[in-house]
Design a protein around this motif. Structure first.
Motif, PDB file in Angstrom:
ATOM      1  N   ALA A  17       2.884  -6.240  10.609  1.00  0.00           N
ATOM      2  CA  ALA A  17       2.000  -6.807   9.718  1.00  0.00           C
ATOM      3  C   ALA A  17       1.906  -6.039   8.584  1.00  0.00           C
ATOM      4  O   ALA A  17       1.378  -6.268   7.253  1.00  0.00           O
ATOM      5  CB  ALA A  17       1.077  -7.278  11.006  1.00  0.00           C
ATOM      6  N   ASP A  18       1.827  -4.853   8.752  1.00  0.00           N
ATOM      7  CA  ASP A  18       0.731  -3.488   7.839  1.00  0.00           C
ATOM      8  C   ASP A  18       1.662  -4.310   6.803  1.00  0.00           C
ATOM      9  O   ASP A  18       1.575  -3.991   5.686  1.00  0.00           O
ATOM     10  CB  ASP A  18       0.452  -2.486   8.630  1.00  0.00           C
ATOM     11  N   GLU A  19       3.436  -4.114   7.546  1.00  0.00           N
ATOM     12  CA  GLU A  19       3.893  -3.491   6.077  1.00  0.00           C
ATOM     13  C   GLU A  19       4.138  -4.889   5.016  1.00  0.00           C
ATOM     14  O   GLU A  19       4.088  -5.252   3.971  1.00  0.00           O
ATOM     15  CB  GLU A  19       5.979  -3.701   5.958  1.00  0.00           C
ATOM     16  N   MET A  20       3.437  -6.719   5.326  1.00  0.00           N
ATOM     17  CA  MET A  20       3.524  -6.906   5.366  1.00  0.00           C
ATOM     18  C   MET A  20       2.759  -6.902   4.505  1.00  0.00           C
ATOM     19  O   MET A  20       2.608  -7.667   2.644  1.00  0.00           O
ATOM     20  CB  MET A  20       3.701  -9.040   5.467  1.00  0.00           C
ATOM     21  N   ALA A  21       1.886  -6.732   4.965  1.00  0.00           N
ATOM     22  CA  ALA A  21       0.153  -6.496   3.735  1.00  0.00           C
ATOM     23  C   ALA A  21       0.369  -5.723   2.504  1.00  0.00           C
ATOM     24  O   ALA A  21      -0.619  -6.162   1.772  1.00  0.00           O
ATOM     25  CB  ALA A  21      -0.931  -6.268   4.917  1.00  0.00           C
ATOM     26  N   ILE A  22       1.125  -4.477   2.838  1.00  0.00           N
ATOM     27  CA  ILE A  22       1.474  -4.033   2.352  1.00  0.00           C
ATOM     28  C   ILE A  22       2.163  -4.273   0.725  1.00  0.00           C
ATOM     29  O   ILE A  22       2.490  -4.533  -0.136  1.00  0.00           O
ATOM     30  CB  ILE A  22       2.265  -2.783   2.346  1.00  0.00           C
ATOM     31  N   MET A  23       3.648  -5.310   1.133  1.00  0.00           N
ATOM     32  CA  MET A  23       4.238  -5.896   0.697  1.00  0.00           C
ATOM     33  C   MET A  23       3.688  -6.827  -0.649  1.00  0.00           C
ATOM     34  O   MET A  23       3.085  -7.116  -1.978  1.00  0.00           O
ATOM     35  CB  MET A  23       5.512  -6.743   0.823  1.00  0.00           C
ATOM     36  N   LEU A  24       2.145  -7.716   0.656  1.00  0.00           N
ATOM     37  CA  LEU A  24       1.538  -8.779  -0.594  1.00  0.00           C
ATOM     38  C   LEU A  24       0.067  -7.813  -1.239  1.00  0.00           C
ATOM     39  O   LEU A  24       1.059  -8.374  -2.766  1.00  0.00           O
ATOM     40  CB  LEU A  24       0.552  -9.592   0.427  1.00  0.00           C
ATOM     41  N   ASP A  25       0.099  -6.717  -1.548  1.00  0.00           N
ATOM     42  CA  ASP A  25      -0.483  -5.729  -2.485  1.00  0.00           C
ATOM     43  C   ASP A  25       0.393  -5.442  -2.930  1.00  0.00           C
ATOM     44  O   ASP A  25      -0.112  -5.873  -4.541  1.00  0.00           O
ATOM     45  CB  ASP A  25      -0.652  -4.647  -1.691  1.00  0.00           C
ATOM     46  N   LEU A  26       1.348  -5.576  -3.328  1.00  0.00           N
ATOM     47  CA  LEU A  26       2.382  -4.619  -4.406  1.00  0.00           C
ATOM     48  C   LEU A  26       2.916  -5.873  -4.975  1.00  0.00           C
ATOM     49  O   LEU A  26       2.878  -5.670  -6.652  1.00  0.00           O
ATOM     50  CB  LEU A  26       3.692  -4.660  -3.586  1.00  0.00           C
ATOM     51  N   ALA A  27       3.080  -7.037  -4.784  1.00  0.00           N
ATOM     52  CA  ALA A  27       3.319  -8.563  -5.368  1.00  0.00           C
ATOM     53  C   ALA A  27       2.108  -9.092  -5.707  1.00  0.00           C
ATOM     54  O   ALA A  27       2.447  -9.462  -7.379  1.00  0.00           O
ATOM     55  CB  ALA A  27       3.444  -9.997  -4.149  1.00  0.00           C
ATOM     56  N   GLU A  28       0.885  -8.121  -5.830  1.00  0.00           N
ATOM     57  CA  GLU A  28      -0.559  -8.823  -6.671  1.00  0.00           C
ATOM     58  C   GLU A  28      -0.572  -7.684  -8.063  1.00  0.00           C
ATOM     59  O   GLU A  28      -0.545  -8.639  -8.848  1.00  0.00           O
ATOM     60  CB  GLU A  28      -1.348  -8.738  -5.670  1.00  0.00           C
ATOM     61  N   GLN A  29       0.105  -6.836  -7.064  1.00  0.00           N
ATOM     62  CA  GLN A  29       0.150  -5.735  -8.191  1.00  0.00           C
ATOM     63  C   GLN A  29       0.843  -6.164 -10.528  1.00  0.00           C
ATOM     64  O   GLN A  29       0.140  -5.819 -11.205  1.00  0.00           O
ATOM     65  CB  GLN A  29      -0.005  -4.457  -7.737  1.00  0.00           C
ATOM     66  N   TYR A  30       1.663  -6.136  -9.228  1.00  0.00           N
ATOM     67  CA  TYR A  30       2.563  -6.323 -10.435  1.00  0.00           C
ATOM     68  C   TYR A  30       3.193  -8.107 -11.012  1.00  0.00           C
ATOM     69  O   TYR A  30       3.850  -8.146 -11.748  1.00  0.00           O
ATOM     70  CB  TYR A  30       4.426  -6.175  -9.916  1.00  0.00           C
ATOM     71  N   GLY A  31       2.242  -8.941  -9.555  1.00  0.00           N
ATOM     72  CA  GLY A  31       2.528 -10.054 -10.886  1.00  0.00           C
ATOM     73  C   GLY A  31       3.305 -10.760  -9.982  1.00  0.00           C
ATOM     74  O   GLY A  31       4.181 -11.960 -10.792  1.00  0.00           O
ATOM     75  N   PHE A  32       4.404 -10.626  -8.760  1.00  0.00           N
ATOM     76  CA  PHE A  32       5.170 -12.069  -8.785  1.00  0.00           C
ATOM     77  C   PHE A  32       4.738 -12.017  -7.702  1.00  0.00           C
ATOM     78  O   PHE A  32       3.476 -11.895  -6.570  1.00  0.00           O
ATOM     79  CB  PHE A  32       6.811 -11.331  -8.201  1.00  0.00           C
ATOM     80  N   HIS A  33       5.362 -13.138  -6.364  1.00  0.00           N
ATOM     81  CA  HIS A  33       5.046 -14.250  -5.314  1.00  0.00           C
ATOM     82  C   HIS A  33       5.979 -14.299  -4.828  1.00  0.00           C
ATOM     83  O   HIS A  33       7.058 -13.989  -5.186  1.00  0.00           O
ATOM     84  CB  HIS A  33       4.892 -15.270  -6.167  1.00  0.00           C
ATOM     85  N   ILE A  34       5.376 -13.607  -3.451  1.00  0.00           N
ATOM     86  CA  ILE A  34       7.134 -13.283  -2.209  1.00  0.00           C
ATOM     87  C   ILE A  34       6.958 -15.026  -1.589  1.00  0.00           C
ATOM     88  O   ILE A  34       5.990 -15.256  -0.971  1.00  0.00           O
ATOM     89  CB  ILE A  34       6.702 -12.339  -1.311  1.00  0.00           C
ATOM     90  N   ARG A  35       8.654 -15.334  -1.904  1.00  0.00           N
ATOM     91  CA  ARG A  35       8.801 -16.701  -1.109  1.00  0.00           C
ATOM     92  C   ARG A  35       7.975 -16.268   0.375  1.00  0.00           C
ATOM     93  O   ARG A  35       7.546 -17.997   0.605  1.00  0.00           O
ATOM     94  CB  ARG A  35       9.322 -17.415  -1.748  1.00  0.00           C
ATOM     95  N   SER A  36       9.071 -15.797   0.844  1.00  0.00           N
ATOM     96  CA  SER A  36       9.409 -16.025   2.329  1.00  0.00           C
ATOM     97  C   SER A  36       9.740 -14.690   2.706  1.00  0.00           C
ATOM     98  O   SER A  36      10.024 -13.830   2.233  1.00  0.00           O
ATOM     99  CB  SER A  36      10.383 -16.881   3.128  1.00  0.00           C
ATOM    100  N   PHE A  37       8.886 -14.239   4.266  1.00  0.00           N
ATOM    101  CA  PHE A  37       8.817 -13.144   4.458  1.00  0.00           C
ATOM    102  C   PHE A  37       9.851 -13.238   6.427  1.00  0.00           C
ATOM    103  O   PHE A  37      10.018 -14.255   6.230  1.00  0.00           O
ATOM    104  CB  PHE A  37       7.860 -12.584   5.280  1.00  0.00           C
ATOM    105  N   HIS A  38      11.263 -12.606   5.993  1.00  0.00           N
ATOM    106  CA  HIS A  38      11.953 -12.997   6.727  1.00  0.00           C
ATOM    107  C   HIS A  38      12.530 -11.815   8.050  1.00  0.00           C
ATOM    108  O   HIS A  38      11.681 -10.940   7.800  1.00  0.00           O
ATOM    109  CB  HIS A  38      13.518 -12.828   6.253  1.00  0.00           C
ATOM    110  N   HIS A  39      12.410 -12.340   9.845  1.00  0.00           N
ATOM    111  CA  HIS A  39      12.306 -12.355  10.805  1.00  0.00           C
ATOM    112  C   HIS A  39      10.494 -11.609  11.055  1.00  0.00           C
ATOM    113  O   HIS A  39      10.759 -12.696  12.155  1.00  0.00           O
ATOM    114  CB  HIS A  39      12.785 -10.784  11.079  1.00  0.00           C
ATOM    115  N   ALA A  40      10.153 -11.139  10.151  1.00  0.00           N
ATOM    116  CA  ALA A  40       8.455 -10.951  10.242  1.00  0.00           C
ATOM    117  C   ALA A  40       7.734 -11.032  11.693  1.00  0.00           C
ATOM    118  O   ALA A  40       7.167 -11.912  12.068  1.00  0.00           O
ATOM    119  CB  ALA A  40       7.914 -11.969   9.324  1.00  0.00           C
ATOM    120  N   LEU A  41       8.406 -10.663  12.656  1.00  0.00           N
ATOM    121  CA  LEU A  41       7.958 -11.250  14.392  1.00  0.00           C
ATOM    122  C   LEU A  41       6.772 -10.203  14.442  1.00  0.00           C
ATOM    123  O   LEU A  41       5.910 -11.018  15.204  1.00  0.00           O
ATOM    124  CB  LEU A  41       8.915 -10.021  15.162  1.00  0.00           C
ATOM    125  N   GLU A  42       5.512  -9.791  13.265  1.00  0.00           N
ATOM    126  CA  GLU A  42       4.564  -9.312  13.473  1.00  0.00           C
ATOM    127  C   GLU A  42       3.287 -10.570  12.293  1.00  0.00           C
ATOM    128  O   GLU A  42       2.177 -10.489  12.049  1.00  0.00           O
ATOM    129  CB  GLU A  42       3.821  -7.977  13.417  1.00  0.00           C
TER     130      GLU A  42
END
Length: 329
Positions: A205-230
């Motif tokens: 979960a902490d890494e997904m949060a970091i990636m969502l922050d990164l996407a907001e910073q650079y203006g792109f969208h993460i369509r899907s997290f894969h595996h994503a057990l947390e």
């Protein structure tokens, strides 16, 4: 004769390595990870895909009609994916492309990229994140150069249009030269422009949060997290971000970052209004995605979440189609 049977839409697997890790498994067939650099956004899974992989026949027999073929997860940015229809009489990957489906970009968090490169690449999670940032910053700068070139071309064409004589046209000179092409940055520019969809291997979960922050910073969208057990730990944020989760019904515990998985992940995400998808990441389980969705459905009902059979069917059809950008079909 279909009496007494059920007819469903074609099943969609958002996470497949069939064709790039085909049967028989042999070193000569290991074409999923371009493990030569942490960032290989220039490569395309389509160029490794073997259309005669016997696993494809088995998947089709299990009701799977569409797959997303991804590079592996050895790299922080692993390259482009493609969406394939299971037309098994074809002899090329391009002939199996789903018409009109956008390409995807495979990215990976956590253990895999940091253990592959060690001394010559990221050896920590913070090194992974530094790699994403450097690659996307390079792509931002690359896009600016192309945007400037487009403005310069428009200015040049305007000057040419107002030149009345050959002498005046000669004074305008030659058109500006385009920037040198960088295929790594070109893929990431496609992400920044929304033309290429991000599919992010990420367990915690902490890494997904970091990636969502990164996407907001650079203006792109993460369509899907894969595996994503947390994913259940930040399901409200995923729902708000409009980011789907492609997960398993009950795989977890096979490495430390997969330790905190639960069988209720899919149902909890659905209850929170986040898009839930059951994927395979397996040339074996791809044959039973309907049963995998049923397991996740049963777990959610056990927890007391109100779920219909149609909800579970959406996890392997409609929601998966949305993640791949083909839900209009």
């Amino acid at each position: 004769d279909a009496r007494g049977k059920f007819i469903t839409p074609g099943i969609i697997d958002t996470h497949s390595h069939m064709g790039v890790y085909p049967f028989p498994s042999a070193n000569a067939h290991l074409d999923g990870n371009e493990a030569t650099s942490p960032v290989t956004s220039e490569v395309w899974a389509e160029h490794s895909f073997w259309p005669q992989d016997p696993a494809l026949v088995r998947a089709l027999a299990g009701g799977v009609t569409t797959i997303q073929v991804l590079p592996g997860s050895a790299n922080v940015i692993g390259g482009r994916s493609f969406v394939a229809k299971m037309h098994l009489d074809q002899t090329s990957a391009r002939a199996m492309r789903f018409p009109g489906a956008p390409q995807g970009l495979k990215m990976a968090c956590g253990e895999n990229p940091k253990r592959v490169y060690m001394t010559r690449g990221p050896s920590t999670r913070m090194g992974n994140v530094a790699g994403y940032r450097a690659a996307f910053q390079k792509a931002v700068d690359y896009r600016r150069r192309w945007q400037k070139w487009e403005r310069d071309v428009a200015h040049y064409e305007t000057k040419r249009a107002f030149a009345r004589t050959d002498v005046e046209k000669a004074k305008v000179g030659d058109p500006p030269d385009p920037p040198a092409r960088d295929f790594q940055s070109e893929t990431l520019m496609g992400v920044l422009d929304g033309k290429i969809l991000v599919h992010n291997h990420c367990y915690r979960a902490d890494e997904m949060a970091i990636m969502l922050d990164l996407a907001e910073q650079y203006g792109f969208h993460i369509r899907s997290f894969h595996h994503a057990l947390e994913a259940y730990k930040l399901r409200d944020r995923l729902a708000k971000a409009g980011t789907a989760t492609s997960t398993w019904a009950d795989w977890w515990g096979f490495k430390l970052e997969a330790y905190d998985g639960i069988p209720y992940n899919a149902a909890l995400l659905h209850e929170a209004g986040a898009r839930t998808i059951i994927h395979s990441d397996s040339s074996t389980d791809v044959r039973r995605l309907n049963q995998e969705a049923a397991k996740a459905l049963a777990a959610g009902r056990e927890l007391g979440i109100a779920l219909t059979d149609e909800d579970a069917l959406a996890w392997i059809t409609k929601n998966a189609a949305w993640a791949l950008g083909v839900d209009d079909q």
